[in-house]
Design an enzyme around this catalytic site. Sequence first.
Site, PDB file in Angstrom:
ATOM      1  N   ARG A 159     -17.757  17.045  12.460  1.00  0.00           N
ATOM      2  CA  ARG A 159     -18.253  17.587  13.734  1.00  0.00           C
ATOM      3  C   ARG A 159     -19.055  18.878  13.518  1.00  0.00           C
ATOM      4  NH1 ARG A 159     -17.036  16.965  18.986  1.00  0.00           N
ATOM      5  NH2 ARG A 159     -15.083  15.877  18.745  1.00  0.00           N
ATOM      6  N   THR A 193       4.013   2.742   5.493  1.00  0.00           N
ATOM      7  CA  THR A 193       2.601   2.346   5.539  1.00  0.00           C
ATOM      8  C   THR A 193       1.873   3.296   6.486  1.00  0.00           C
ATOM      9  OG1 THR A 193       1.026   0.723   6.423  1.00  0.00           O
ATOM     10  CG2 THR A 193       3.266   0.521   7.208  1.00  0.00           C
ATOM     11  N   ILE A 194       0.644   3.661   6.108  1.00  0.00           N
ATOM     12  CA  ILE A 194      -0.099   4.573   6.991  1.00  0.00           C
ATOM     13  C   ILE A 194      -0.502   3.892   8.289  1.00  0.00           C
ATOM     14  CG2 ILE A 194      -1.019   5.983   5.126  1.00  0.00           C
ATOM     15  CD1 ILE A 194      -3.753   4.473   5.596  1.00  0.00           C
ATOM     16  N   ASP A 195      -0.490   2.541   8.303  1.00  0.00           N
ATOM     17  CA  ASP A 195      -1.094   1.801   9.422  1.00  0.00           C
ATOM     18  C   ASP A 195      -0.306   1.860  10.731  1.00  0.00           C
ATOM     19  OD1 ASP A 195      -2.964   1.009   7.529  1.00  0.00           O
ATOM     20  OD2 ASP A 195      -1.918  -0.863   7.077  1.00  0.00           O
ATOM     21  N   ARG A 240      -5.688  -1.413   8.903  1.00  0.00           N
ATOM     22  CA  ARG A 240      -5.598  -2.878   8.846  1.00  0.00           C
ATOM     23  C   ARG A 240      -5.847  -3.453  10.237  1.00  0.00           C
ATOM     24  NH1 ARG A 240      -3.409  -5.754   4.330  1.00  0.00           N
ATOM     25  NH2 ARG A 240      -2.347  -3.942   3.518  1.00  0.00           N
ATOM     26  N   ARG A 289       1.091  -5.055  -5.716  1.00  0.00           N
ATOM     27  CA  ARG A 289       1.187  -6.282  -4.921  1.00  0.00           C
ATOM     28  C   ARG A 289       1.492  -7.368  -5.937  1.00  0.00           C
ATOM     29  NH1 ARG A 289      -3.025  -3.603  -1.328  1.00  0.00           N
ATOM     30  NH2 ARG A 289      -1.744  -3.060   0.464  1.00  0.00           N
ATOM     31  N   VAL A 324      16.952   8.477  -0.739  1.00  0.00           N
ATOM     32  CA  VAL A 324      17.795   7.343  -1.158  1.00  0.00           C
ATOM     33  C   VAL A 324      18.602   7.758  -2.389  1.00  0.00           C
ATOM     34  CG1 VAL A 324      17.715   5.028  -2.194  1.00  0.00           C
ATOM     35  CG2 VAL A 324      16.294   5.540  -0.189  1.00  0.00           C
ATOM     36  N   ALA A 345     -13.190  12.589  20.145  1.00  0.00           N
ATOM     37  CA  ALA A 345     -14.288  11.646  19.872  1.00  0.00           C
ATOM     38  C   ALA A 345     -14.885  11.117  21.177  1.00  0.00           C
ATOM     39  CB  ALA A 345     -13.771  10.492  19.030  1.00  0.00           C
ATOM     40  N   MET A 372      -8.969   3.600   8.296  1.00  0.00           N
ATOM     41  CA  MET A 372      -8.091   2.479   7.920  1.00  0.00           C
ATOM     42  C   MET A 372      -7.095   2.161   9.030  1.00  0.00           C
ATOM     43  SD  MET A 372      -7.072   2.775   3.954  1.00  0.00           S
ATOM     44  CE  MET A 372      -8.115   2.026   2.707  1.00  0.00           C
ATOM     45  N   ASP A 390       5.303  -5.027   6.039  1.00  0.00           N
ATOM     46  CA  ASP A 390       5.953  -6.285   6.425  1.00  0.00           C
ATOM     47  C   ASP A 390       6.036  -7.287   5.273  1.00  0.00           C
ATOM     48  OD1 ASP A 390       3.246  -6.652   6.523  1.00  0.00           O
ATOM     49  OD2 ASP A 390       3.219  -7.745   8.420  1.00  0.00           O
ATOM     50  N   GLY A 391       5.045  -7.255   4.351  1.00  0.00           N
ATOM     51  CA  GLY A 391       5.104  -8.132   3.171  1.00  0.00           C
ATOM     52  C   GLY A 391       6.333  -7.779   2.338  1.00  0.00           C
ATOM     53  N   ASP A 418       1.752  -0.273  11.658  1.00  0.00           N
ATOM     54  CA  ASP A 418       1.590  -1.628  12.207  1.00  0.00           C
ATOM     55  C   ASP A 418       2.877  -2.433  12.125  1.00  0.00           C
ATOM     56  OD1 ASP A 418       1.647  -1.870   9.471  1.00  0.00           O
ATOM     57  OD2 ASP A 418      -0.007  -3.289   9.347  1.00  0.00           O
ATOM     58  N   GLY A 434       0.841  -1.209   0.000  1.00  0.00           N
ATOM     59  CA  GLY A 434       0.000   0.000   0.000  1.00  0.00           C
ATOM     60  C   GLY A 434       0.867   1.246   0.000  1.00  0.00           C
TER      61      GLY A 434
HETATM   62  P1  ADP Z   1       2.998  -4.553   2.592  1.00  0.00           P
HETATM   63  O1  ADP Z   1       4.415  -4.490   2.208  1.00  0.00           O
HETATM   64  O2  ADP Z   1       2.349  -3.221   2.643  1.00  0.00           O
HETATM   65  O3  ADP Z   1       2.765  -5.414   3.830  1.00  0.00           O
HETATM   66  P2  ADP Z   1       2.006  -6.770   0.985  1.00  0.00           P
HETATM   67  O4  ADP Z   1       1.752  -7.689   2.140  1.00  0.00           O
HETATM   68  O5  ADP Z   1       1.013  -6.737  -0.124  1.00  0.00           O
HETATM   69  O6  ADP Z   1       2.196  -5.256   1.406  1.00  0.00           O
HETATM   70  O7  ADP Z   1       3.425  -7.182   0.384  1.00  0.00           O
HETATM   71  C1  ADP Z   1       3.992  -6.473  -0.703  1.00  0.00           C
HETATM   72  C2  ADP Z   1       4.647  -7.437  -1.648  1.00  0.00           C
HETATM   73  O8  ADP Z   1       5.765  -8.062  -0.995  1.00  0.00           O
HETATM   74  C3  ADP Z   1       3.801  -8.621  -2.110  1.00  0.00           C
HETATM   75  O9  ADP Z   1       2.904  -8.272  -3.142  1.00  0.00           O
HETATM   76  C4  ADP Z   1       4.862  -9.579  -2.593  1.00  0.00           C
HETATM   77  O10 ADP Z   1       5.344  -9.199  -3.867  1.00  0.00           O
HETATM   78  C5  ADP Z   1       5.983  -9.344  -1.584  1.00  0.00           C
HETATM   79  N1  ADP Z   1       5.948 -10.393  -0.545  1.00  0.00           N
HETATM   80  C6  ADP Z   1       5.074 -10.497   0.478  1.00  0.00           C
HETATM   81  N2  ADP Z   1       5.314 -11.614   1.197  1.00  0.00           N
HETATM   82  C7  ADP Z   1       6.352 -12.237   0.608  1.00  0.00           C
HETATM   83  C8  ADP Z   1       7.066 -13.439   0.855  1.00  0.00           C
HETATM   84  N3  ADP Z   1       6.760 -14.251   1.865  1.00  0.00           N
HETATM   85  N4  ADP Z   1       8.092 -13.754   0.019  1.00  0.00           N
HETATM   86  C9  ADP Z   1       8.413 -12.950  -1.016  1.00  0.00           C
HETATM   87  N5  ADP Z   1       7.765 -11.806  -1.309  1.00  0.00           N
HETATM   88  C10 ADP Z   1       6.755 -11.444  -0.516  1.00  0.00           C
HETATM   89  O1  F6P Z   2      -1.896  -1.005   4.476  1.00  0.00           O
HETATM   90  C1  F6P Z   2      -2.473   0.178   4.041  1.00  0.00           C
HETATM   91  C2  F6P Z   2      -3.960  -0.014   3.809  1.00  0.00           C
HETATM   92  O2  F6P Z   2      -4.484   1.213   3.326  1.00  0.00           O
HETATM   93  C3  F6P Z   2      -4.757  -0.492   5.011  1.00  0.00           C
HETATM   94  O3  F6P Z   2      -5.021   0.545   5.922  1.00  0.00           O
HETATM   95  C4  F6P Z   2      -5.975  -1.063   4.344  1.00  0.00           C
HETATM   96  O4  F6P Z   2      -6.545  -2.088   5.143  1.00  0.00           O
HETATM   97  C5  F6P Z   2      -5.432  -1.639   3.071  1.00  0.00           C
HETATM   98  O5  F6P Z   2      -4.178  -1.008   2.823  1.00  0.00           O
HETATM   99  C6  F6P Z   2      -6.325  -1.436   1.864  1.00  0.00           C
HETATM  100  O6  F6P Z   2      -5.799  -2.132   0.813  1.00  0.00           O
HETATM  101  P1  F6P Z   2      -6.215  -1.851  -0.700  1.00  0.00           P
HETATM  102  O7  F6P Z   2      -5.471  -0.622  -1.132  1.00  0.00           O
HETATM  103  O8  F6P Z   2      -5.752  -3.065  -1.409  1.00  0.00           O
HETATM  104  O9  F6P Z   2      -7.676  -1.640  -0.749  1.00  0.00           O
END
Ligand code: ADP
Ligand code: F6P
Length: 354
Positions: A157, A128-130, A174, A75, A26, A189, A172, A106-107, A132, A14
């Site tokens: 409001r 990431t905005i989350d 997650r 993704r 960078v 709130a 949002m 984390d992905g 998390d 995201g």
């Molecule tokens: P975020 O980085 O925001 O958590 P995603 O979970 O969609 O978003 O992960 C981003 C991308 O990272 C995925 O679309 C994929 O290409 C890669 N990725 C995620 N998990 C793995 C993994 N276990 N091994 C290799 N690449 C990964």
């Molecule tokens: O991780 C960022 C985020 O905007 C979350 O807050 C939300 O749950 C998710 O991505 C939405 O994903 P998508 O852009 O695939 O709808």
Amino acid sequence: MKEFKRIGVLTSGGDAPGMNAAVRAVTRSALARGVEVMGIYRGYSGLISGDIRPLGLRDVSNCINHGGTMLYSDRCPEFKTEEGMKQAVATCRRLGIDGIVAIGGDGTFRGATELTHYGVPCVGIPGTIDNDITSTDETIGFDTAMNTVIEMVDRLRDTCESHARCNVVEVMGRGAGDIALNTAIASGATAVIIPELPFDESAVIEKMKNSKKLGKRNFIVIVSEGVGHDLGPALTERIEAETGIETRFARLAHVVRGGTPTLRDRVLSSRMGEFAVEQLLMGRSDIVICTRNGEIVSIDINYALVLDRMYKGKLKDGDLAPFTEAEISEMRAFCEEKRVSLASLYRTACDLNL
Ligand code: ADP
Ligand code: F6P
């Protein structure tokens, strides 16, 4: 020590406001050190397909103030396969990319650690905005997203006050309640619902009835999407039925993911981007750049991923095996500290917002 002639930078997962500032940092830090930079478009998809172009000093001009990501994001499930990974490594070899800075969640870090093990050193930056990602106090985009939420809620409001209404607002985040909790405090709130802590609905309804009797006209309830997308609309109906206060529902959704990055996000991104390049060129990889108590530090990616799963109660068999007893205790203490600080913020939200 490995000599770096050319590095790549990508944004993945995201998008988040501030990613451009990180790409700029960078690029300029690497160029200043005599290292060429390749912009990898559409995250890992671009790495597989070779959607890659050189970035010069001026290519990152006028981007620090823009949301989204100039490198685009994606993704890419293919990157999780051996075939996809091998193609990505082949692209790096073909284009002489000696290392990569990967900006995402984390992905993205799981992808970065895999790629490092396949021989292309990577450094992760949390975007990431989350907010998390447990290992860092703050992620790129979190501050901007929170500021956007409070601007939207302030607007809601105004109209709630005019019409003596309540607005339930879903934000949002997650699985993380950070955006909801902080914006609930900042926008005054009446209640906030987050996935990490239990919510006493009847107490909130009673509180609203009492406040209404005392003359309060506007009510805001913030709901984190992590509690499920059905909760907000259902709660809206129950509040109206039980308090007699006309209640509307608003889902802010992706509105909160775009927009001009705040000063705080621009500075965080710039510091993290520069530090990431310094670390990579010093021969460090398989790390994620974090902020801890205002300092920019680096943390081993696997440590960061396991810490994250520990905090979220998602540890897998064998996750702790690579770590010493001292490291595991340190991780547990860190998670506990984070839980205590979240609970303390939650108390503040409940105590002050009447
Ligand atoms: P975020 O980085 O925001 O958590 P995603 O979970 O969609 O978003 O992960 C981003 C991308 O990272 C995925 O679309 C994929 O290409 C890669 N990725 C995620 N998990 C793995 C993994 N276990 N091994 C290799 N690449 C990964
Ligand atoms: O991780 C960022 C985020 O905007 C979350 O807050 C939300 O749950 C998710 O991505 C939405 O994903 P998508 O852009 O695939 O709808």
